[in-house]
Write a protein that holds these residues in place. Structure first.
Motif, PDB file in Angstrom:
ATOM      1  N   UNK A 230     -40.134  43.226  56.783  1.00 34.18           N
ATOM      2  CA  UNK A 230     -41.141  42.730  57.725  1.00 34.18           C
ATOM      3  C   UNK A 230     -40.991  43.400  59.085  1.00 34.18           C
ATOM      4  N   UNK A 231     -39.750  43.619  59.497  1.00 32.81           N
ATOM      5  CA  UNK A 231     -39.507  44.305  60.776  1.00 32.81           C
ATOM      6  C   UNK A 231     -40.053  45.737  60.729  1.00 32.81           C
ATOM      7  N   UNK A 232     -39.834  46.393  59.581  1.00 31.82           N
ATOM      8  CA  UNK A 232     -40.261  47.784  59.448  1.00 31.82           C
ATOM      9  C   UNK A 232     -41.777  47.887  59.278  1.00 31.82           C
ATOM     10  N   UNK A 233     -42.326  47.063  58.388  1.00 28.30           N
ATOM     11  CA  UNK A 233     -43.745  47.205  58.025  1.00 28.30           C
ATOM     12  C   UNK A 233     -44.686  46.567  59.034  1.00 28.30           C
ATOM     13  N   UNK A 234     -44.296  45.399  59.571  1.00 24.83           N
ATOM     14  CA  UNK A 234     -45.215  44.657  60.443  1.00 24.83           C
ATOM     15  C   UNK A 234     -44.732  44.515  61.893  1.00 24.83           C
ATOM     16  N   UNK A 235     -43.473  44.822  62.118  1.00 24.14           N
ATOM     17  CA  UNK A 235     -42.951  44.724  63.476  1.00 24.14           C
ATOM     18  C   UNK A 235     -42.567  43.310  63.882  1.00 24.14           C
ATOM     19  N   UNK A 236     -42.447  42.410  62.903  1.00 24.12           N
ATOM     20  CA  UNK A 236     -42.059  41.021  63.184  1.00 24.12           C
ATOM     21  C   UNK A 236     -40.966  40.607  62.211  1.00 24.12           C
TER      22      UNK A 236
END
Length: 303
Positions: free
Chosen positions: A220-226
């Motif tokens: 989620x951090x990599x793909x969406x920034x959250x």
């Protein structure tokens, strides 16, 4: 012998590449699975509501449809349900994950009876809004603050002004309190204190390794920034003074009742918790409608 070693090294390299590729695919797929689940259409949601309780009141109401700008200019579809009796009291109702504004209708009749105009809307990525991922309260709460501000400007006559949320809507409502919006009360039904504990409990019950939550968080951090681990409504309550009524189905195995109990203990302001016997997730008002209405009415001093 050298040829055998060469073959073994090649097999090892191929296996390593395949494993890395599988992990990368899992890293990207898991957060998508968690944050972009299939959403109901308005027609599907209305059909479900109609099959589970009487929605005939909705047809006769005076309704006003409009859009507002949420956080970052994101367009939110909103609908005012005007009370048949003249009133200056308003409540904003926030629905659950994969649902849409019609999921809030199960609470609307209660608030109409208590003397409120009801504002229902499609949360980010739901209903008629542009498709996008869910951040379990992070961006949704910022949208809700925009809707609160818009409501104050659009209906300046508003006197008593409250928020009601179910599941994701409850988490969104609780998270919005970190921005100290000008509201008088909150009713939070079956919300989560943090989405991580919900995912871990769900994975454990499904026999899925819990470490996949950590993989989903990284993805989620990599793909969406959250980060999934930052989606924690409970952290928004340390400076909150708005009174909160927490309601939770006692038999909720999806979002455990402990989430509401923990948030009630964490809030700085007044709160109360009621667990509804026999109710599963988001079933409280359908399971014990009279008891539910009594809790809300007494909380608002309108019993």
């Amino acid at each position: 012998m050298r040829r055998v070693r060469t073959i073994m090294v090649s097999i090892f390299i191929v296996a390593a590449v395949v494993l890395v590729a599988l992990f990368a695919a899992l890293l990207l797929w898991l957060p998508s699975f968690v944050m972009t689940g299939s959403r109901q259409t308005l027609d599907e949601a209305m059909q479900w509501q109609t099959e589970h309780y009487d929605t005939s009141f909705y047809q006769s109401l005076q309704k006003v449809d409009y859009t507002i700008e949420g956080f970052g200019g994101y367009q939110l579809h909103v609908e005012l349900l005007r009370n048949p009796s003249s009133t200056n009291d308003y409540v904003i109702l926030s629905h659950g994950y994969t649902d849409n504004r019609f999921g809030s209708l199960k609470y609307a009749q209660m608030y109409l009876d208590l003397g409120f105009n009801c504002i229902i809307y499609d949360l980010r990525g739901h209903g008629k809004n542009e498709p996008t991922f869910t951040t379990y309260g992070v961006l949704e709460a910022k949208d809700l603050v925009c809707l609160i501000d818009d409501t104050r400007e659009r209906y300046p006559e508003a006197e008593v002004f409250g928020l009601h949320g179910e599941s994701l809507g409850a988490a969104t409502t609780i998270t919005s309190l970190k921005y100290q919006p000008k509201v008088d009360f909150v009713v939070a039904d079956c919300g989560f204190a943090d989405i991580e504990n919900v995912l871990r409990e769900g994975y454990k019950n499904a026999g899925v390794p819990e470490f996949l939550v950590d993989v989903a968080d990284l993805g989620a951090r990599i793909r969406y920034g959250y980060a999934i681990k930052d989606m924690r409504p409970i952290d928004s309550l340390t400076r909150n003074d708005v009174p909160i009524l927490f309601i939770h189905g006692k038999e909720d195995t999806f979002i455990l009742p402990k989430n509401s109990q923990d948030m009630a203990a964490a809030t700085h302001g007044p709160s109360e918790v009621h667990l509804i016997p026999g109710a599963g997730h988001a079933e409280s008002i359908l399971t014990q409608p009279d008891e539910y209405r009594r809790y809300v009415a007494e909380f608002l001093g309108r019993g």
